[in-house]
Design a protein around this motif. Sequence first.
Motif, short mmCIF file in Angstrom:
data_model
loop_
_atom_site.label_atom_id
_atom_site.label_comp_id
_atom_site.label_asym_id
_atom_site.label_seq_id
_atom_site.Cartn_x
_atom_site.Cartn_y
_atom_site.Cartn_z
N PRO A 159 3.65 50.28 13.06
CA PRO A 159 3.47 50.19 11.61
C PRO A 159 4.49 49.24 10.99
O PRO A 159 5.66 49.23 11.38
CB PRO A 159 3.69 51.63 11.13
N CYS A 160 4.07 48.46 10.03
CA CYS A 160 4.97 47.45 9.47
C CYS A 160 6.15 48.09 8.74
O CYS A 160 7.17 47.42 8.52
CB CYS A 160 4.20 46.53 8.52
N THR A 167 -0.80 45.15 10.94
CA THR A 167 -1.59 44.26 10.08
C THR A 167 -1.48 42.81 10.52
O THR A 167 -2.42 42.03 10.34
CB THR A 167 -1.13 44.40 8.62
N ALA A 183 -1.17 56.45 7.01
CA ALA A 183 -0.50 55.49 6.11
C ALA A 183 -1.46 54.40 5.68
O ALA A 183 -2.49 54.13 6.31
CB ALA A 183 0.72 54.88 6.80
N ARG A 194 -1.41 50.29 4.76
CA ARG A 194 -0.67 49.04 4.90
C ARG A 194 -1.51 47.91 4.33
O ARG A 194 -2.72 47.85 4.58
CB ARG A 194 -0.34 48.73 6.36
N THR A 226 -1.37 43.62 3.81
CA THR A 226 -0.70 42.36 4.14
C THR A 226 -1.49 41.20 3.57
O THR A 226 -2.72 41.17 3.67
CB THR A 226 -0.56 42.22 5.68
N THR A 239 4.00 41.88 2.49
CA THR A 239 3.51 43.13 3.07
C THR A 239 3.97 44.29 2.20
O THR A 239 5.11 44.31 1.74
CB THR A 239 4.05 43.32 4.51
N TRP A 283 3.20 48.83 1.56
CA TRP A 283 2.65 50.01 2.23
C TRP A 283 2.94 51.26 1.42
O TRP A 283 3.78 51.28 0.51
CB TRP A 283 3.27 50.15 3.62
N ASP A 284 2.23 52.31 1.78
CA ASP A 284 2.53 53.68 1.36
C ASP A 284 2.47 54.50 2.64
O ASP A 284 1.39 54.82 3.14
CB ASP A 284 1.52 54.19 0.33
N SER A 285 3.64 54.83 3.18
CA SER A 285 3.70 55.49 4.49
C SER A 285 3.29 56.95 4.44
O SER A 285 3.24 57.62 5.48
CB SER A 285 5.12 55.38 5.06
N PRO A 307 0.52 49.54 -3.61
CA PRO A 307 0.88 48.52 -2.62
C PRO A 307 0.02 47.27 -2.70
O PRO A 307 0.48 46.17 -2.40
CB PRO A 307 0.71 49.24 -1.27
N SER A 328 10.53 43.63 7.25
CA SER A 328 10.05 44.67 6.36
C SER A 328 11.07 45.04 5.30
O SER A 328 10.70 45.42 4.18
CB SER A 328 9.67 45.92 7.17
#
Length: 835
Positions: A145-146, A174, A207, A209, A211, A225, A227-229, A320, A399
Amino acid sequence: MSVIGLDLGNQSCFVAVARGGGIETVANEYSDRSTPSIVSLGPKQRFIGSAAKQQVVTNFKNTATNFRNLLGLKFSDPAVAHELRFSNFSAEETQDGDVGIHMEYLGEACVFKPEQVVAMLLTQLKKVGEMNLSGKVSDCVISVPCFFDDRQRRALLDAAATAGLNCLRLMNDTTATALAYGIYKQDLPAPEEKPRNVVFVDMGNSALRVTLASFIKGKLKVLATAWDSKLGGRDFDERIQKHFNEEFKNKYKVDASTKPRPRIRLSQESEKIKKLMSANTTPIPMNIECFMDDKDVTAKMKRSEMEELCADLLARLEVPMKKVLTDSGLSPKDLYSVEVVGGSTRVPAVRDAIKRVFGLELSTTLNQDEAVARGCALQCAMLSPTFKVREFKVEDVVSYPIRLTWKPSCEEEEAEMDVFPPRQAYPYSKMLSFFRREPFFIHAQYADGGHTDPNIGRYTIAKVVPTSEGEASKVKVKVRVNIHGIFNVTSAVLVEKITAEDAAAEPEDSTAGEPSGEAATSETQNGAPEGDQPMDVDETPATEATDSASAPAAAAEDASGNGDDGSKKSESEPPKKKVKVKSHDLPIDARVEGGSTHEALTRLIERENEMISQDRLEKERADAKNAVEEYVYEMREKISSTLSDFISGPDSEKFSAALTACEDWLYEEGEEVSRQIYVDKLGELQKTGEPIKMRARESSERQPAFDTLGKTIVHYRKILSLCGGKDEKYEHLSADDIKSVAGHVEAKQVWMHERMAEVAKLNKFDNPPFLSTAILTEKTALENLCNPVVNKPKPKVEPPKDAKPAETAPAPEAAATAEQSQPAPATANIDADLD
């Protein structure tokens, strides 16, 4: 060399391999290309992947799910508590503050690190690759995961090493998707043209992601990039689960949240109904038999009800997506397309939210489940010398921004510098110059403020000494974010100046404009892959590098008259002396957060190998037991049907009793015994059963063998008849030759009649005095004796010496003319597509 790409998902995994025909996603032993991310430990062996899926309900205490995101986290991290909400195993804090997964293995309570559990899963994925490639697998590229930081990436590398894998790159998922998208595009813009901007939205189980990447011919560059983990498909499942649980509490007076097994069943049914609602607008029923307290439960839900339950989750989707536009400086009109991957993007409400933000119709040119694995396999092929892949550069971004802090001197406060800003491309290196009189340390940490513990590592540069004049020495330190996205201090060099009056001066490394006090400046090197020679780029401004530490350093230079910070030098200053520069490598003591020591990693590898050996032994034991059970069932059915004629009545009753006794033994005291006991038990049964099979087999094969021998005898008798009739073909054979063949044929005829008479006296349940193979052996022997005689070539007849040749050879000139008159053979040019 085998090349594989692994998509290590939180819920399921995929394995892609590179073959001569391209990239292919391969199936596991259950003929399924998706392998569940589940590890279950039994009393005798491990069940991993598809085999562990059925253990989730029946053996939930010893079955691990949702464990990938625990990699590299401290138990006190709030993210751990969030992940454990979706897990059924019990977790505890280890002595070093890490997460410990508590499960029983071989009857003993054990605590496993997340790295060990992930290594078990990787071992299974490695087997899937080896099964499809028919060879050993070592090199791989694994998706990550990024939003994984240094600790989590180091932990994943440890898990790969524990599983016996050489990870060539940890690739952001991604970015792998973008590579799978772009490398096959033939219409990408030229380098001098405006790049093509594509957004990739990947929403999986745990999650989200997003990009934004730009493409030109032969290059992929990640621009931003986000995200919402903590937003994935399982969060939607949880809302549905809570809704039905409340309904069941009111309607049936049962509470699934109080017991693990009903809670797991309700969670599984909630996921199923979510998938059905994604494809249907009509109400979807949920029916669970014997749910709790022997009660059957039923309920319904419509898609609109689910969307209402998850309204706040759907609103979080936009955050995101808007962030990547802001960070990249682009607007929706600058985008070429929006590619969606991941199972949760099949939810209509999720797709609608993506459309609202970007204002474009969604594109699904990629396989939503397998795109990441295919991108990883492509990257592995690009890094492997075995495959030739079209040139395609991948430029990813860090990141999190990384900041370095250090103390200019013992009396001063720490200075700091952001060495890798947000969206810095990597792999990337920077060279920092420090001026020190003694050993010092550099502290690396994340600068975004979003980490509970932002520390990355502490690096001590040892054996730093002042110059011979007692001044601060110049120390050049190289820092790098490597191909895995992991920060490290890779080298430190002490630069020593040696005065040489008469020697030719060598160029000195950036001495002009640098303070001689205890400050730092920086040079950067661009992100070539590991092992490549980096290319120098422009230096960053001195103010950015020196920061607050430069002022006291500059003041010291003014006082000594050696500085070059804007002060005027004395007019009587003597000319510069010629100097030589000599460099000395300095040792670096790195104390990084996360990752295992060499000794600890060795112990993990040994432990995994022990469990692999135990799995193999248990499989061999289970196979031996199954062989006995299969033999019992097979022979019991056959001695009363197809084999009944080949065993006498008393022997049949005795053998049937032995089979029944063995079956009873299997399900009683023979349930859990060693492999050798099963092998011995099978051998005892085969002493009686195999002769029965042999008699039946001989009964069916004996007469065809006699027929084959008889046909061979008849063949040679026909030849003898032709010889008696003075046939032209055999007239050159002598009387002794004919007599020899006749003797061999007569001997085999007698042997065959005697054997047939023996067989005629036997009952079917008697063991035969000879096998059908002996008949075929006699047939071959007869051919070996007779064929050299009957196939003897005729002697050559010499022509008379005074006979004229039948034809006259043409003159050389005529032959040459005839040869020239022949048409030239046609030729064809074949253009090979090297791509």
